[in-house]
Design a protein around this motif. Structure first.
Motif, mmCIF file in Angstrom:
data_model
loop_
_atom_site.group_PDB
_atom_site.id
_atom_site.type_symbol
_atom_site.label_atom_id
_atom_site.label_comp_id
_atom_site.label_asym_id
_atom_site.label_seq_id
_atom_site.Cartn_x
_atom_site.Cartn_y
_atom_site.Cartn_z
ATOM 1 N N SER A 1 0.847 -1.186 0.000
ATOM 2 C CA SER A 1 0.000 0.000 0.000
ATOM 3 C C SER A 1 0.886 1.241 0.000
ATOM 4 C CB SER A 1 -0.912 0.002 1.227
ATOM 5 O OG SER A 1 -1.707 1.180 1.256
ATOM 6 N N VAL A 2 0.627 2.145 -0.954
ATOM 7 C CA VAL A 2 1.340 3.423 -1.042
ATOM 8 C C VAL A 2 0.292 4.535 -1.021
ATOM 9 C CG1 VAL A 2 3.009 4.807 -2.303
ATOM 10 C CG2 VAL A 2 3.105 2.310 -2.465
ATOM 11 N N VAL A 3 0.456 5.492 -0.096
ATOM 12 C CA VAL A 3 -0.491 6.600 0.054
ATOM 13 C C VAL A 3 0.266 7.914 -0.148
ATOM 14 C CG1 VAL A 3 -2.154 7.739 1.569
ATOM 15 C CG2 VAL A 3 -1.881 5.252 1.664
ATOM 16 N N ILE A 4 -0.268 8.795 -1.040
ATOM 17 C CA ILE A 4 0.325 10.100 -1.307
ATOM 18 C C ILE A 4 -0.671 11.171 -0.855
ATOM 19 C CG2 ILE A 4 1.316 11.652 -3.036
ATOM 20 C CD1 ILE A 4 0.922 8.018 -3.958
ATOM 21 N N ASP A 5 -0.337 11.906 0.203
ATOM 22 C CA ASP A 5 -1.179 12.983 0.731
ATOM 23 C C ASP A 5 -0.527 14.323 0.427
ATOM 24 O OD1 ASP A 5 -3.302 11.512 2.066
ATOM 25 O OD2 ASP A 5 -1.737 10.802 3.411
ATOM 26 N N ASP A 6 -1.344 15.333 0.045
ATOM 27 C CA ASP A 6 -0.810 16.683 -0.146
ATOM 28 C C ASP A 6 -1.811 17.698 0.399
ATOM 29 O OD1 ASP A 6 -2.538 17.990 -2.358
ATOM 30 O OD2 ASP A 6 -2.017 16.067 -3.278
ATOM 31 N N ASP A 7 -1.308 18.902 0.670
ATOM 32 C CA ASP A 7 -2.152 19.976 1.203
ATOM 33 C C ASP A 7 -2.462 21.009 0.113
ATOM 34 O OD1 ASP A 7 0.334 21.049 0.866
ATOM 35 O OD2 ASP A 7 0.417 22.062 2.803
ATOM 36 N N GLY A 8 -2.538 20.551 -1.136
ATOM 37 C CA GLY A 8 -2.775 21.459 -2.250
ATOM 38 C C GLY A 8 -4.218 21.924 -2.332
ATOM 39 N N LYS A 9 -4.527 22.563 -3.452
ATOM 40 C CA LYS A 9 -5.856 23.157 -3.609
ATOM 41 C C LYS A 9 -6.920 22.134 -3.984
ATOM 42 C CE LYS A 9 -4.767 24.506 -8.394
ATOM 43 N NZ LYS A 9 -4.608 25.656 -9.301
#
Length: 615
Positions: free
Chosen positions: A544-552
């Motif tokens: 499992s690979v999770v990519i989180d970002d705080d973008g728009k």
């Protein structure tokens, strides 16, 4: 026939258990003997040390008397040579006396004496040391006067000191010798006690082994042998009975072979003569063929089918004189015009007669044949659909590769190409006579070269990194996040929740790496994120690979729409899904406008992974 076939097999675990307990018993006895020998040898060595200590302690008494005697002889003898000899002996005696006294207190390896550890002995030495020191000092002063001034007649004061302390020294030394003797006897008593204790333990071990190991094992072996004898007798009786049954079986085997098909297919059967004419045909068989009772006065091959070619083939089959059962799957055409498939068994009867009759047993396998045909058609359709999907997938991959090439060419042309052109023009415009302008342009050229290096590194980093093929997906993703964080100035973190570096097949690692790379690049370029977290985990054969970002973020309802290969974008997400479908993985994208995006990749492995321990 092997008569031992029906004997119960020996329980191999029983013999393994016997061997294990015997080895355990022998090992226990051997261990007790070894421990006893170690303790006995240790105490014997201790006794040898005690004897040496007692010997040296007793010698101290004799040497103290010898010192006093030799000092007194110096006052009585007037011959110079004898005096010199006595002084020499006096020096040797004093040296041996001092070394022995020091060895008794501090130990001496050469003499084989260990340090006095007993507190009572140490107290006795502390009490005797003043007398010892006084005697040593007196003798050393006598020898010193002789060596320094040649005075051979010792002072009376030194002689008095020697005589005053000799008696106390002898008395205290006797006490020390007696104390050493008591300690030696105590050690000997301890040794005897330990020997008796070890003997008792050894005897107890033997008794326990007899009660709990040898006796149960002997009973088990006796029962096993008894069971084997009983089983042998039963086996002999069974062999005789089986032999009798086998003889009866041989007599009826031929009859069973002729009738087994009748039992299984009693509904559809017929009987014919050797010439093919029907003797009897079952009612159900007649109805299936669409015939009536008047049609039975015809050869069977004409009743079975209306097709002339099939009639000729069946006529040859039925008229042939055979001794073995023949099975055929044939397609017939009934009187109603229906096509049927029959599983036909042709059984010769009355083989001893010249006019041999034939028994025909049939099963209606039309439905099975139709199902087989449908399965074949579905298989062909599935194969064609699979090939079509493979071709579509291949074209999409080629299209994606072409888009990737265009993107790399655009990055190089718009970024690196323009910076190289600017670098060329600035170098050509340098005027060495104008030092101020030259310095400014050199600084600008340095900045431009730094940007050019960063652009080259960014363009090349998007290609396959060597870490992916050398070390796998875990180090490659860590390197990618680290490099992108340095190149873009964004806060890009990598969190690995696994304990080991696990390797997967190269196709899965490459596609997962590309999907993660696309997700991170989208967060940087389009989402304008400042914080990106890539988390990787592996549990229960699921990566499992999770990519989180705080973008728009964006409206994730567009994910269900067909993407357009235009400037509006959308092809990147499409190819991410295609890559995961290609390796039978799952891709989930959740985004809320203004609150960031989460991309989740799940890949179920086949359990054939291995751990790379090269790192």
């Amino acid at each position: 026939m092997n008569d031992n076939k029906y004997l119960p097999p020996l329980d191999t675990t029983t013999f393994q258990r016997i061997r294990k307990w015997y080895l355990f018993a022998l090992a226990t006895i051997a261990l007790s003997i070894i421990v006893a020998q170690i303790l006995i040898q240790h105490h014997l060595n201790s006794q040898l040390d005690d004897s040496k200590v007692i010997n040296v302690a007793g010698r101290q008494r004799a040497y103290s008397q010898k010192l006093t005697k030799e000092v007194l002889l110096l006052k009585e003898i007037s011959d110079p040579e004898e005096r010199n000899q006595i002084f020499a002996e006096l020096g040797e005696t004093l040296t041996v006396w001092k070394e022995s006294h020091q060895a008794l207190q501090q130990s001496d390896v050469a003499m084989g004496i260990s340090k006095a550890e007993n507190e009572e002995v140490q107290v006795l030495f502390q009490n005797i040391n003043p007398h010892y020191n006084a005697m040593v000092g007196a003798v050393e002063n006598i020898i010193s006067d002789f060596k320094d001034s040649g005075k051979s007649n010792p002072d009376q004061s030194y002689v008095d000191i020697l005589l005053e302390n000799e008696r106390s020294f002898l008395k205290m030394m006797d006490t020390i010798v007696n104390k050493y003797d008591v300690l030696s006897k105590t050690h000997l008593q301890n040794l005897k006690f330990k020997e008796y204790l070890l003997l008792a333990i050894s005897l107890l071990i033997l008794v326990l082994e007899i009660l709990f190991i040898f006796k149960p094992l002997s009973l088990q072996i006796r029962n096993t042998i008894k069971n084997l004898i009983v089983a042998q007798r039963k086996s002999d009786d069974s062999a005789k009975e089986i032999k009798k049954l086998f003889q009866e079986k041989e007599k009826s085997l031929q009859e069973l072979q002729e009738l087994n098909f009748v039992i299984d297919n009693a509904a559809l059967f017929a009987s014919t003569k050797q010439d093919g004419n029907v003797v009897f045909i079952s009612k159900k068989f007649n109805e299936l063929l669409g015939r009536n009772d008047q049609d039975i006065n015809r050869p069977l091959f004409e009743i079975l089918t209306t097709d002339e070619g099939q009639q000729q083939y069946l006529a040859e089959v039925l008229k042939s004189n055979r001794k073995n059962i023949r099975t055929e799957e044939i397609k017939i055409k009934t009187a109603k015009g229906e096509s049927l498939w029959l599983d036909m068994s042709i059984i010769p009867m009355h083989q001893s007669s010249a006019q041999q009759s034939v028994l025909i047993l049939c099963s209606d396998i039309t439905e099975r044949k139709q199902n087989e045909q449908k399965v074949a058609q579905l298989t062909q359709a599935n194969y064609e659909e699979t090939m079509r999907q493979k071709q579509l997938q291949a074209s999409q991959i080629v299209e994606g590769q072409e888009e990737e090439r265009k993107r790399i060419a655009k990055d190089i042309h718009d970024g690196i190409g323009q910076m190289l052109t600017a670098l060329k023009f600035n170098i050509e415009s340098i005027n060495l006579s104008n030092k101020v302008k030259t310095a400014e342009k050199i600084e600008y050229i340095k900045s431009l070269a730094s940007d050019l290096i960063k652009g080259v590194r960014t363009a090349t980093f998007n290609l396959t990194p060597p870490e992916l093929s050398d070390h796998g997906i875990f180090p490659a993703l860590h390197k990618m996040t680290h490099e992108l964080s340095k190149l873009t100035g964004k806060n890009i973190l990598f969190e690995n929740k696994t304990d080991e570096n696990i390797r997967f097949n190269s196709l899965a690692e490459t596609n997962i790496y590309r999907v993660v790379q696309e997700a991170v690049n989208n967060a940087i370029k389009y989402a304008e994120a400042n914080f990106i977290l890539v988390t990787i985990n592996y549990n229960d054969n699921i990566l499992s690979v999770v990519i989180d970002d705080d973008g728009k973020g964006f409206d994730d309802s567009i994910l269900g729409k067909v993407p357009k290969n235009t400037s509006e974008g959308g092809m990147g997400l499409f190819f991410m899904k295609e890559r995961m479908n290609y390796i039978n993985g799952r891709l989930f994208i959740n985004s809320i406008p203004g609150k960031g995006t989460r991309v989740t990749i799940n890949y179920k492995t086949d359990g054939q992974e291995y751990i790379d321990r090269q790192e």
